[in-house]
Write an enzyme that holds these catalytic residues in place. Structure first.
Site: not given
Ligand code: TTP
Ligand code: MG
Length: 369
Positions: A15, A110-111
């Site tokens: 992630d 991103d995952e």
């Molecule tokens: P996430 O992996 O949930 O968050 P993140 O990568 O920003 O942060 P973390 O370090 O905690 O992993 O989500 C990945 C991307 O998806 C995030 O950068 C933006 C997008 N996203 C949205 O557009 N809306 C949302 O509600 C969420 C949770 C994520």
């Molecule tokens: Mg993330």
């Protein structure tokens, strides 16, 4: 030892850290140390897609109203969402994954889950492999990722959050029971706020508190999710890393820098696309493109963004089939903005649809906020 025992799987969940914000910080290093968010403006009543870690110190998070976030953190730098850039980055990261395994299940941009059971690069250490993958992502893409390593998807996903950002955590096979038992129920993927409250009201704080309940009991209380919960509480999750999910076709398309017009110009492009399609099919190892019939399709998007697709079944997938489909549908001499060719796969075949990661329904909603 029983000879028919299944080998222990090695699953890595990767992630990316504050993904959209990280891509923006790479472009704008001056924003690395200041609170930065990506999202809609307060004027359009937008919300944050995400924010960097300095912004999180102020309590900011995804899906928060931007107006509210600005009140909490007046110095917040806000950048608009550049979806094509994140999509391109996601593609580049997936290419890195492919050097290590083809068993990849993307969950969102991103995952992803990687099944690396067969990879013996570090004498079979998935922990060292995850370390290497994260280092390569950082070296080649300038972004940090977090990883969870475990014998199944459930535990790998939980573990990737353990040492976030820029860290990783391994649940070794002999730690599975103890790790699951100590896990707060709110951390279980699929347990939302409502289920968590219900569980807490029942006096259940960690997964171990669920062990006395029978499967039947769990089903009565939590419906079909009760089955999963019963297994998760024991650290069990047999779900495979599913590379086939939603993969219904294999195709390639091109948006032209300048609209093209006329059947001849389009046919030249079809030829290039056709060769591209063949290359894709041969790269996608599990695709059985051996007939007896082929569901061929051609997609045309006109200069005015009007779009049409035509599909027919043929005994082969010769270039002339795609040309015939095109000529049947094309309204000459209208300017064409995009052309695509592809074949639809029977259920269960594995393709190489570059857009697959966008098919996760829940996440897609939030990603397009
Ligand atoms: P996430 O992996 O949930 O968050 P993140 O990568 O920003 O942060 P973390 O370090 O905690 O992993 O989500 C990945 C991307 O998806 C995030 O950068 C933006 C997008 N996203 C949205 O557009 N809306 C949302 O509600 C969420 C949770 C994520
Ligand atoms: Mg993330």
């Amino acid at each position: 030892m029983a000879t028919d025992a299944k080998p222990v799987r090695k699953i890595i969940h990767i992630d990316m850290d504050c993904f959209f914000a990280s891509v923006e910080m790479r472009r704008h290093p001056e924003f690395r140390e200041v609170p930065l968010a990506v999202g809609g403006t307060p004027e359009e009543r937008g919300v944050l897609s995400t924010c960097n870690y300095p912004a999180r110190k102020f309590g900011l998070h995804s899906a928060m109203a931007t107006a509210f976030a600005k009140k909490r953190c007046p110095g917040l730098v806000l950048l608009p969402v550049d979806f094509p850039a994140y999509k391109e980055e996601s593609r580049a990261i997936t290419e890195i994954f492919r050097r290590y395994t083809h068993r990849i299940e993307p969950l969102s941009l991103d995952e992803a889950f990687l099944d690396v059971t067969m990879n013996m690069l570090h004498d079979g250490s998935a922990t060292l492999l995850a370390q290497e993958i994260r280092e390569v992502i950082f070296k080649e893409r300038g972004l940090t990722a977090s990883a969870g390593i475990a014998p199944n998807k459930f535990l790998a996903k939980v573990a990737s959050d353990w040492n976030k950002p820029d860290g990783q955590f391994t649940v070794a096979p002999d730690q599975v029971g103890a790790f699951a038992a100590a896990l707060p129920v709110g951390k279980v993927p699929g347990v939302g706020k409502v289920s968590e409250r219900r569980l807490l009201e029942m006096g259940i704080k960690v997964c171990g508190d669920l062990l006395p309940f029978s499967k039947e009991d769990m089903r009565k209380r939590f419906g079909s999710f009760g089955n999963d919960l019963y297994d998760f509480a024991r650290g069990i999750d047999e779900r495979p890393v599913n590379t086939e999910r939603d993969r219904k076709s294999i195709s390639t398309e091109d948006t032209f820098a300048k609209d093209i017009a006329g059947a001849e110009a389009c046919r030249r492009e079809l030829r290039t696309l056709y060769l591209n399609l063949l290359a894709r099919i041969s790269r996608a190892k599990d695709v059985k493109a051996e007939g007896p019939v082929y569901h061929c399709f051609v997609k045309i998007k006109y200069g005015n963004f009007q779009q049409t697709t035509i599909e027919k079944v043929f005994p082969d997938m010769a270039l002339s089939r795609f040309e015939a489909l095109f000529l049947e549908r094309y309204k000459a001499p209208r300017p064409v903005r995009l052309l695509g060719v592809g074949i639809r796969l029977a259920d269960g075949e594995d393709g190489d649809n570059g857009d697959k990661k966008e098919n996760e329904p829940q996440r897609q909603l939030s990603l397009e906020l």
